[in-house]
Design a protein around this motif. Structure first.
Motif, mmCIF file in Angstrom:
data_model
loop_
_atom_site.group_PDB
_atom_site.id
_atom_site.type_symbol
_atom_site.label_atom_id
_atom_site.label_comp_id
_atom_site.label_asym_id
_atom_site.label_seq_id
_atom_site.Cartn_x
_atom_site.Cartn_y
_atom_site.Cartn_z
ATOM 1 N N CYS A 1 0.133 -1.984 -7.556
ATOM 2 C CA CYS A 1 -0.858 -2.552 -6.632
ATOM 3 C C CYS A 1 -0.614 -2.182 -5.173
ATOM 4 O O CYS A 1 -1.566 -1.968 -4.410
ATOM 5 N N GLU A 2 0.626 -2.107 -4.766
ATOM 6 C CA GLU A 2 0.967 -1.973 -3.350
ATOM 7 C C GLU A 2 0.286 -0.786 -2.651
ATOM 8 O O GLU A 2 -0.337 -0.962 -1.609
ATOM 9 N N GLU B 1 -2.370 0.715 -3.330
ATOM 10 C CA GLU B 1 -3.826 0.672 -3.464
ATOM 11 C C GLU B 1 -4.500 -0.178 -2.391
ATOM 12 O O GLU B 1 -5.700 -0.065 -2.166
ATOM 13 N N CYS B 2 -3.752 -1.011 -1.706
ATOM 14 C CA CYS B 2 -4.329 -1.963 -0.755
ATOM 15 C C CYS B 2 -4.685 -1.284 0.570
ATOM 16 O O CYS B 2 -3.797 -0.793 1.276
ATOM 17 N N ILE C 1 -0.163 -6.167 0.571
ATOM 18 C CA ILE C 1 0.695 -6.399 -0.596
ATOM 19 C C ILE C 1 2.111 -5.930 -0.288
ATOM 20 O O ILE C 1 2.320 -4.822 0.206
ATOM 21 N N CYS D 1 -3.295 -9.966 -10.806
ATOM 22 C CA CYS D 1 -3.976 -10.027 -9.510
ATOM 23 C C CYS D 1 -5.319 -10.709 -9.748
ATOM 24 O O CYS D 1 -6.243 -10.109 -10.306
ATOM 25 N N ILE E 1 0.656 -11.093 -2.006
ATOM 26 C CA ILE E 1 -0.446 -10.687 -1.146
ATOM 27 C C ILE E 1 -0.513 -11.647 0.031
ATOM 28 O O ILE E 1 -0.511 -12.869 -0.156
ATOM 29 N N CYS F 1 -3.670 -3.251 -11.960
ATOM 30 C CA CYS F 1 -2.601 -4.103 -12.489
ATOM 31 C C CYS F 1 -2.552 -4.039 -14.020
ATOM 32 O O CYS F 1 -3.521 -4.391 -14.686
ATOM 33 N N CYS G 1 -6.135 -3.807 -6.324
ATOM 34 C CA CYS G 1 -4.913 -4.332 -6.947
ATOM 35 C C CYS G 1 -5.219 -4.815 -8.365
ATOM 36 O O CYS G 1 -4.473 -4.529 -9.305
#
Length: 117
Positions: free
Chosen positions: A15-16, A18-19, A24, A93, A67, A88, A84
């Motif tokens: 996820c990290e 992608e923000c 994140i 998320c 988050i 995932c 995220c």
């Protein structure tokens, strides 16, 4: 509403990156409002809270990815859905029922974070 990461997180880190707001962080990591945003120095958040964007903030979780609610826009203005949640592998998320925001509020937050006003 903002997205949150549940304690089902397996700390894969998908996820990290992608923000788009850099909201994140890995568990136990310190963070700043200025990370990945246009925010610098003394600011007033849309909720009225005054702070220094460059000041180190305490981790929201020590155990798994988290988050920062004040930086989460659910990817509004960037993508059709929260990225995220899309990546995932364990579906941890999810919408944060304690932090509900309208589309207009999320758009305003995006403009604030990226100095688009």
């Amino acid at each position: 509403m903002a997205i949150k990461i549940t304690d089902d997180c397996i700390n894969c880190g998908a996820c990290e990156p992608e923000c788009p707001n850099n909201a994140i962080y890995e568990g136990a990591d310190d963070w700043r409002y200025s990370d990945g945003t246009a925010l610098k120095g003394e600011i007033v958040l849309p909720n009225g809270k005054q702070l220094n964007a460059d000041q180190v903030q305490e981790p929201v979780s020590d155990d798994f990815y988290f988050i920062v609610t004040d930086k989460c826009t659910e990817c509004i203005g960037f993508h059709e859905e929260p990225q995220c949640a899309a990546v995932c592998p364990v579906d941890c998320c999810i919408p944060d029922e304690d932090n509900q925001e309208t589309t207009e509020e999320l758009q305003a937050k995006k403009r604030f974070l990226h100095n688009e006003e």
